[in-house]
Design a protein around this motif. Structure first.
Motif, PDB file in Angstrom:
ATOM      1  N   VAL A 101       5.295  -6.231  -7.442  1.00 54.57           N
ATOM      2  CA  VAL A 101       4.010  -6.319  -8.508  1.00 54.57           C
ATOM      3  C   VAL A 101       2.800  -6.216  -7.788  1.00 54.57           C
ATOM      4  CG1 VAL A 101       3.014  -8.193  -9.896  1.00 54.57           C
ATOM      5  CG2 VAL A 101       5.585  -8.009  -9.703  1.00 54.57           C
ATOM      6  N   LEU A 102       2.557  -6.694  -6.467  1.00 53.77           N
ATOM      7  CA  LEU A 102       1.369  -6.588  -5.676  1.00 53.77           C
ATOM      8  C   LEU A 102       1.011  -4.964  -5.649  1.00 53.77           C
ATOM      9  CD1 LEU A 102       1.673  -8.900  -2.842  1.00 53.77           C
ATOM     10  CD2 LEU A 102      -0.179  -8.850  -4.579  1.00 53.77           C
ATOM     11  N   ALA A 103       1.965  -4.004  -5.451  1.00 57.11           N
ATOM     12  CA  ALA A 103       1.756  -2.535  -5.280  1.00 57.11           C
ATOM     13  C   ALA A 103       1.255  -2.033  -6.565  1.00 57.11           C
ATOM     14  CB  ALA A 103       3.039  -1.945  -5.002  1.00 57.11           C
ATOM     15  N   LEU A 104       2.020  -2.673  -7.785  1.00 62.22           N
ATOM     16  CA  LEU A 104       1.882  -1.859  -8.885  1.00 62.22           C
ATOM     17  C   LEU A 104       0.470  -2.298  -9.612  1.00 62.22           C
ATOM     18  CD1 LEU A 104       5.252  -2.241 -10.791  1.00 62.22           C
ATOM     19  CD2 LEU A 104       4.178  -0.422 -10.093  1.00 62.22           C
ATOM     20  N   PHE A 105       0.061  -3.466  -9.484  1.00 62.92           N
ATOM     21  CA  PHE A 105      -0.911  -4.237 -10.348  1.00 62.92           C
ATOM     22  C   PHE A 105      -2.186  -4.354  -9.202  1.00 62.92           C
ATOM     23  CE2 PHE A 105       2.526  -5.066 -12.934  1.00 62.92           C
ATOM     24  CZ  PHE A 105       2.025  -4.513 -14.136  1.00 62.92           C
ATOM     25  N   PRO A 106      -2.448  -5.370  -8.451  1.00 64.44           N
ATOM     26  CA  PRO A 106      -3.340  -5.361  -7.656  1.00 64.44           C
ATOM     27  C   PRO A 106      -3.656  -4.439  -6.628  1.00 64.44           C
ATOM     28  CG  PRO A 106      -2.048  -7.477  -7.555  1.00 64.44           C
ATOM     29  CD  PRO A 106      -1.303  -6.531  -8.346  1.00 64.44           C
TER      30      PRO A 106
ATOM     31  N   ALA B  45      -8.599   6.966  -6.100  1.00 65.42           N
ATOM     32  CA  ALA B  45      -7.637   5.779  -5.912  1.00 65.42           C
ATOM     33  C   ALA B  45      -6.519   6.197  -5.303  1.00 65.42           C
ATOM     34  CB  ALA B  45      -7.373   5.221  -7.289  1.00 65.42           C
ATOM     35  N   ALA B  46      -5.993   7.407  -5.381  1.00 63.84           N
ATOM     36  CA  ALA B  46      -4.790   7.792  -4.757  1.00 63.84           C
ATOM     37  C   ALA B  46      -5.177   8.167  -3.339  1.00 63.84           C
ATOM     38  CB  ALA B  46      -4.244   9.116  -5.385  1.00 63.84           C
ATOM     39  N   GLY B  47      -6.510   8.977  -3.063  1.00 68.36           N
ATOM     40  CA  GLY B  47      -6.706   9.359  -1.816  1.00 68.36           C
ATOM     41  C   GLY B  47      -6.899   7.890  -0.862  1.00 68.36           C
TER      42      GLY B  47
ATOM     43  N   LEU C  88       0.720  -1.121   0.043  1.00 67.03           N
ATOM     44  CA  LEU C  88       0.127   0.007   0.054  1.00 67.03           C
ATOM     45  C   LEU C  88       0.772   1.300  -0.057  1.00 67.03           C
ATOM     46  CD1 LEU C  88      -2.932  -1.114   2.637  1.00 67.03           C
ATOM     47  CD2 LEU C  88      -3.065  -0.329   0.199  1.00 67.03           C
ATOM     48  N   THR C  89       1.906   1.271   0.619  1.00 66.46           N
ATOM     49  CA  THR C  89       2.856   2.439   0.705  1.00 66.46           C
ATOM     50  C   THR C  89       3.550   2.799  -0.531  1.00 66.46           C
ATOM     51  OG1 THR C  89       3.294   2.058   3.000  1.00 66.46           O
ATOM     52  CG2 THR C  89       4.696   3.486   2.039  1.00 66.46           C
ATOM     53  N   ILE C  90       3.926   1.499  -1.205  1.00 66.18           N
ATOM     54  CA  ILE C  90       4.574   1.960  -2.525  1.00 66.18           C
ATOM     55  C   ILE C  90       3.438   2.209  -3.458  1.00 66.18           C
ATOM     56  CG2 ILE C  90       5.377   0.423  -4.460  1.00 66.18           C
ATOM     57  CD1 ILE C  90       6.740  -1.322  -2.399  1.00 66.18           C
ATOM     58  N   ALA C  91       2.344   1.871  -3.461  1.00 63.93           N
ATOM     59  CA  ALA C  91       1.209   2.329  -4.302  1.00 63.93           C
ATOM     60  C   ALA C  91       1.050   3.762  -4.258  1.00 63.93           C
ATOM     61  CB  ALA C  91       0.235   1.420  -4.443  1.00 63.93           C
ATOM     62  N   ALA C  92       1.025   4.008  -2.798  1.00 65.28           N
ATOM     63  CA  ALA C  92       0.624   5.507  -2.336  1.00 65.28           C
ATOM     64  C   ALA C  92       1.607   6.320  -2.889  1.00 65.28           C
ATOM     65  CB  ALA C  92       0.462   5.431  -0.949  1.00 65.28           C
ATOM     66  N   VAL C  93       2.909   5.922  -2.833  1.00 66.27           N
ATOM     67  CA  VAL C  93       4.049   6.762  -3.230  1.00 66.27           C
ATOM     68  C   VAL C  93       3.848   7.018  -4.693  1.00 66.27           C
ATOM     69  CG1 VAL C  93       6.538   7.113  -3.573  1.00 66.27           C
ATOM     70  CG2 VAL C  93       5.487   6.436  -1.193  1.00 66.27           C
ATOM     71  N   LEU C  94       3.598   5.987  -5.629  1.00 65.86           N
ATOM     72  CA  LEU C  94       3.483   6.049  -6.875  1.00 65.86           C
ATOM     73  C   LEU C  94       2.300   7.011  -7.278  1.00 65.86           C
ATOM     74  CD1 LEU C  94       3.986   2.307  -7.967  1.00 65.86           C
ATOM     75  CD2 LEU C  94       5.491   4.254  -8.155  1.00 65.86           C
TER      76      LEU C  94
ATOM     77  N   ALA D  51      -2.493  -0.475  -7.170  1.00 65.04           N
ATOM     78  CA  ALA D  51      -2.485   0.825  -7.865  1.00 65.04           C
ATOM     79  C   ALA D  51      -3.454   0.528  -9.020  1.00 65.04           C
ATOM     80  CB  ALA D  51      -1.062   1.221  -8.364  1.00 65.04           C
ATOM     81  N   MET D  52      -3.139  -0.192 -10.184  1.00 62.61           N
ATOM     82  CA  MET D  52      -3.771  -0.404 -11.128  1.00 62.61           C
ATOM     83  C   MET D  52      -5.477  -0.749 -10.862  1.00 62.61           C
ATOM     84  SD  MET D  52      -3.386  -2.585 -14.630  1.00 62.61           S
ATOM     85  CE  MET D  52      -1.800  -1.813 -15.043  1.00 62.61           C
TER      86      MET D  52
END
Length: 298
Positions: free
Chosen positions: A220-225, A184-186, A42-48, A227-228
């Motif tokens: 990969v979990l951060a990028l696809f399941p 999604a970002a929020g 979640l943190t990686i996705a939030a940073v992205l 963030a995307m």
């Protein structure tokens, strides 16, 4: 018609993305504890998302209704069900957990009738729900039901996770739309802020010694399941409705079984295809007759 086809394609894509989570989490938790893994993805996705917003010179809306959306979906749609389902699966089988999670489309169907004016109960939708649940039972097998009644608290925890997803789905359906990537970002930022203290409360994240495989799995979990999937999630709920979206809970286990066959060398069983057929029949029946006619040009 074109938008509708796109939305159903996105629903299938979302199911494919989420179905890979089982394998990725299995790899990740080999050397990273589950709360830490969740906080990391979640943190990686939030940073992205933050980097993307910074590049565009924008930020997420901060008015009260937006903050309520971030908090409710971050807690009810992310942190709470993860904790409940993870805890419940310590005591019950994954097959029984999958069946109990099948309550999510049913409870969403009922909640939508009372809270979403455009999604009232119909006999056709009820038939669709029935087909989808039969597909799930076909996939996991009736013997999984033998565990009902054992470890009541574990079963109630998984049911609580399923109901949490239902409430989050209905809540998102009722919210006024603003830019999807900002929504999604929020939500992702809020979920990360919630998950980080939980990781430190129940585990020792800095003591982890993750393998390279686990690190790749988390990325990969951060990028696809995460963030995307978040971007797709907000679109399909709004465009297809809560009841149709909820059928993803029947599609994901079927696709997860296929991933097991393709990547883990598991045996290909006849029930996978029958289950997929029943689930697709369910999605077909849940659509209104007028929707089907409009797609066929009638």
């Amino acid at each position: 018609m074109r938008n509708s086809i796109t939305d159903y394609a996105l629903l299938l894509l979302l199911a494919v993305i989420w179905s890979t989570s089982f394998l990725l989490i299995k790899v990740g938790v080999e050397t990273v504890a589950p709360f830490t893994l969740t906080a990391a993805r979640l943190t990686i996705a939030a940073v992205l998302f933050c980097i993307y917003l910074a590049i565009k010179g924008q930020w997420i809306p901060m008015h009260p209704q937006a903050l309520l959306l971030y908090f409710v979906v971050g807690v009810v749609g992310n942190s709470l069900p993860f904790v409940l389902i993870s805890w419940g699966e310590v005591y019950i089988s994954s097959a029984l957990a999958a069946i109990l999670m099948g309550i999510m489309p049913i409870s969403t169907f009922v909640l939508a009738h009372y809270f979403v004016s455009t999604e009232s109960m119909t006999r056709r939708k009820a038939v669709g729900i029935f087909f989808g649940f039969c597909g799930l039972i076909t996939l996991v097998g009736l013997p999984a039901l033998l565990g009902l009644g054992d470890h009541i608290l574990g079963q109630l925890a998984v049911l609580g996770g399923a109901l949490s997803y239902s409430f989050a789905t209905i809540f998102v359906r009722l919210q006024p739309t603003f830019t999807r990537y900002k929504m999604a970002a929020g939500v992702t930022i809020a979920a990360a802020m919630i998950s980080i203290p939980l990781a430190f409360l129940f585990e020792s994240p800095f003591a982890a010694t993750p393998s390279s495989e686990s690190l790749w799995a988390i990325l990969v979990l951060a990028l696809f399941p995460t963030a995307m999937a978040s971007l797709i999630y907000f679109r399909v709920i709004k465009n297809l409705g809560a009841t149709t979206f909820a059928q993803i809970n029947y599609v994901v286990p079927v696709l997860g079984s296929l991933w097991g066959v393709l990547l883990l060398g598991e045996m290909l069983a006849w029930n996978i295809f029958i289950a997929m057929f029943l689930v697709l029949c369910g999605i077909y029946f849940i659509q209104s007759k007028s929707s089907i006619r409009s797609k066929s040009g009638g």
